[in-house]
Write an enzyme that holds these catalytic residues in place. Structure first.
Site, PDB file in Angstrom:
ATOM      1  N   LYS A 184      -9.108  40.340 -20.296  1.00  0.00           N
ATOM      2  CA  LYS A 184      -9.763  39.350 -19.434  1.00  0.00           C
ATOM      3  C   LYS A 184     -10.567  40.021 -18.321  1.00  0.00           C
ATOM      4  CE  LYS A 184      -6.925  35.310 -20.301  1.00  0.00           C
ATOM      5  NZ  LYS A 184      -5.921  34.374 -19.798  1.00  0.00           N
ATOM      6  N   LYS A 202      -9.112  36.921 -32.334  1.00  0.00           N
ATOM      7  CA  LYS A 202      -8.353  35.664 -32.202  1.00  0.00           C
ATOM      8  C   LYS A 202      -9.298  34.473 -31.964  1.00  0.00           C
ATOM      9  CE  LYS A 202      -6.609  34.521 -28.180  1.00  0.00           C
ATOM     10  NZ  LYS A 202      -5.860  34.373 -26.940  1.00  0.00           N
ATOM     11  N   LYS A 261      -9.978  29.598 -27.094  1.00  0.00           N
ATOM     12  CA  LYS A 261     -10.494  28.310 -26.634  1.00  0.00           C
ATOM     13  C   LYS A 261     -11.581  28.457 -25.583  1.00  0.00           C
ATOM     14  CE  LYS A 261      -6.316  27.004 -23.985  1.00  0.00           C
ATOM     15  NZ  LYS A 261      -6.369  27.898 -22.880  1.00  0.00           N
TER      16      LYS A 261
HETATM   17  P1  TYM Z   1      -3.082  29.486 -24.043  1.00  0.00           P
HETATM   18  O1  TYM Z   1      -3.563  28.306 -23.306  1.00  0.00           O
HETATM   19  O2  TYM Z   1      -4.035  30.628 -24.210  1.00  0.00           O
HETATM   20  O3  TYM Z   1      -2.582  29.061 -25.472  1.00  0.00           O
HETATM   21  C1  TYM Z   1      -1.634  28.023 -25.668  1.00  0.00           C
HETATM   22  C2  TYM Z   1      -0.753  28.380 -26.846  1.00  0.00           C
HETATM   23  O4  TYM Z   1      -1.541  28.534 -28.023  1.00  0.00           O
HETATM   24  C3  TYM Z   1      -1.298  29.814 -28.602  1.00  0.00           C
HETATM   25  N1  TYM Z   1      -2.561  30.294 -29.179  1.00  0.00           N
HETATM   26  C4  TYM Z   1      -2.723  30.634 -30.452  1.00  0.00           C
HETATM   27  N2  TYM Z   1      -1.875  30.652 -31.497  1.00  0.00           N
HETATM   28  C5  TYM Z   1      -2.366  31.060 -32.691  1.00  0.00           C
HETATM   29  N3  TYM Z   1      -3.650  31.437 -32.879  1.00  0.00           N
HETATM   30  C6  TYM Z   1      -4.539  31.436 -31.869  1.00  0.00           C
HETATM   31  N4  TYM Z   1      -5.797  31.792 -32.080  1.00  0.00           N
HETATM   32  C7  TYM Z   1      -4.078  31.022 -30.585  1.00  0.00           C
HETATM   33  N5  TYM Z   1      -4.687  30.896 -29.382  1.00  0.00           N
HETATM   34  C8  TYM Z   1      -3.743  30.458 -28.532  1.00  0.00           C
HETATM   35  C9  TYM Z   1      -0.842  30.692 -27.444  1.00  0.00           C
HETATM   36  O5  TYM Z   1      -0.096  31.797 -27.888  1.00  0.00           O
HETATM   37  C10 TYM Z   1      -0.022  29.718 -26.635  1.00  0.00           C
HETATM   38  O6  TYM Z   1       1.288  29.626 -27.147  1.00  0.00           O
HETATM   39  N6  TYM Z   1      -0.368  31.755 -20.541  1.00  0.00           N
HETATM   40  C11 TYM Z   1      -0.335  30.737 -21.558  1.00  0.00           C
HETATM   41  C12 TYM Z   1       0.055  29.373 -21.011  1.00  0.00           C
HETATM   42  C13 TYM Z   1       1.357  29.354 -20.277  1.00  0.00           C
HETATM   43  C14 TYM Z   1       2.639  29.433 -20.879  1.00  0.00           C
HETATM   44  C15 TYM Z   1       3.556  29.309 -19.780  1.00  0.00           C
HETATM   45  C16 TYM Z   1       3.095  29.559 -22.178  1.00  0.00           C
HETATM   46  C17 TYM Z   1       1.509  29.213 -18.945  1.00  0.00           C
HETATM   47  N7  TYM Z   1       2.827  29.195 -18.640  1.00  0.00           N
HETATM   48  C18 TYM Z   1       4.916  29.355 -20.001  1.00  0.00           C
HETATM   49  C19 TYM Z   1       4.468  29.596 -22.397  1.00  0.00           C
HETATM   50  C20 TYM Z   1       5.382  29.495 -21.317  1.00  0.00           C
HETATM   51  C21 TYM Z   1      -1.707  30.594 -22.172  1.00  0.00           C
HETATM   52  O7  TYM Z   1      -2.690  30.864 -21.537  1.00  0.00           O
HETATM   53  O8  TYM Z   1      -1.730  30.028 -23.391  1.00  0.00           O
END
Ligand code: TYM
Length: 333
Positions: free
Chosen positions: A113, A195, A198
């Site tokens: 990032k 990956k 979003k």
């Molecule tokens: P975030 O918003 O990037 O993604 C949300 C969830 O989706 C999963 N994910 C994916 N899984 C498979 N293939 C992909 N291409 C893909 N892109 C995203 C991520 O692994 C995630 O599970 N930091 C975290 C949000 C967060 C969080 C937490 C998660 C904040 N506090 C506490 C768990 C527990 C994040 O930015 O996820």
């Protein structure tokens, strides 16, 4: 026996994608009967990149509605907005004070990032995983269903449990990651070795949960595939078609062998056509429900407020215990 606790979240940036659904939210909905679940829109985490305030508000509401439309039940479980429960920021501060910089320096997502946002490498971006640890530890969480990209952050949360216990005694439940066997890393439709993100600048790289059927068809049919024509799973040599097969497998429930058999003698194009229909059919009821919910903002705000209270009640208990243990003067209610 009371249920164990589960927590997960998505950051309110970009658009919720098929990657988020397949890697995480699909598992959240499956696990919601078995566990006492906390599902959160991580709006505070979104501030680590520059946000237009109005857009962030709109997006946070939209993510919340998408969670419900995807099947999360705000009556049985707790579905809430991170910033509505101030304990998250408060615990993050305490945990920041016991997390070595060296551990944060190793986070690959911070490195990635920072490269992407080279003009805005702020302290929040660096301590982002500590806020994530606070999210998890506040609820004495046992299980955290995430995609593969969050595994390292989960490991840091586990390390923080130990750092804290070494100084103040056992306080937090040790959380375990739950990572699905298929679809834990859905790849970009344009660059199948990266990956699906979003926040990708190239909209063609991902399918958003609320893309119109026309857009979905176009994006999937335009997905970059490899040279060759035979539909077979080979992640190393044929990442493009393997990624489409992964999406197909999760959405249809078919194994890779069954998919290979179904498309024997057919071309990549056949799989793309079928997959585009499958994605549209899967998302149609979600999109209908989402549209209804977005027309009923009062309902959404009411349920959001009730769920924030439920979350706060639990979070405050942990925070009071932590404040006492670290020696802050008693008096917090
Ligand atoms: P975030 O918003 O990037 O993604 C949300 C969830 O989706 C999963 N994910 C994916 N899984 C498979 N293939 C992909 N291409 C893909 N892109 C995203 C991520 O692994 C995630 O599970 N930091 C975290 C949000 C967060 C969080 C937490 C998660 C904040 N506090 C506490 C768990 C527990 C994040 O930015 O996820």
């Amino acid at each position: 026996m009371s249920k164990q606790t589960l927590l997960s979240a998505s950051t309110a940036t970009g658009n919720l994608t098929l990657g988020n659904y397949i890697g995480a939210i699909n598992n959240w909905t499956k696990l919601q009967e078995q566990y006492d679940c906390f599902y959160m829109v991580a709006d505070l985490h979104a501030l680590t990149v520059k946000q237009d305030p109005k857009q962030l508000q709109e997006r946070s509401l939209s993510f919340y509605a998408q969670y419900l439309a995807l099947g999360l039940d705000p009556e049985k479980n707790t579905v809430f907005m991170q910033s509505h429960v101030s304990e998250h920021s408060e615990l993050a501060w305490i945990l920041n004070c016991m997390t070595p910089m060296g551990n944060l320096n190793r986070m690959t997502q911070f490195k990635e990032k920072s490269l992407k946002n080279s003009k805005n490498i702020n302290a929040g971006l660096f301590t982002y995983p500590v806020l994530m640890a606070a999210d998890i530890l506040l609820y004495q969480t046992h299980l955290v269903p995430v995609g593969e990209d969050q595994k390292q952050h989960l490991e840091l949360a586990r390390d923080i449990v130990t750092f804290f216990a070494n100084r103040y005694g056992d306080t937090f439940t040790m959380p375990e990651a739950y990572i699905g066997k298929v679809g834990a890393r859905v790849m970009s439709l344009q660059e199948p070795t990266s990956k699906m993100s979003k926040s990708d600048d190239n909209e063609k790289a991902y399918v958003s949960i609320i893309d119109t059927p026309k857009k979905i068809q176009k994006k999937i049919k335009g997905a970059v595939t490899d040279t060759g024509t035979v539909v077979s799973y080979d992640k190393e040599n044929k990442p493009g078609i393997s990624n489409l097969m992964t999406i197909y497998s999760v959405l249809s429930g078919m194994s890779m062998d069954e998919i290979t058999a179904k498309f024997e003698g057919k071309m990549y194009g056949h799989l793309k056509v079928d997959l585009a229909d499958l994605v549209c059919d899967t998302l149609k009821p979600v999109q209908d429900k989402y549209a209804d919910l977005m027309n009923n903002k009062d309902y959404l705000e009411d349920i959001m407020a009730k769920n924030a209270l439920k979350a706060k009640e639990r979070a405050n208990k942990t925070l009071i215990d932590v404040y006492n243990k670290v020696g802050l003067y008693p008096g917090r209610r």
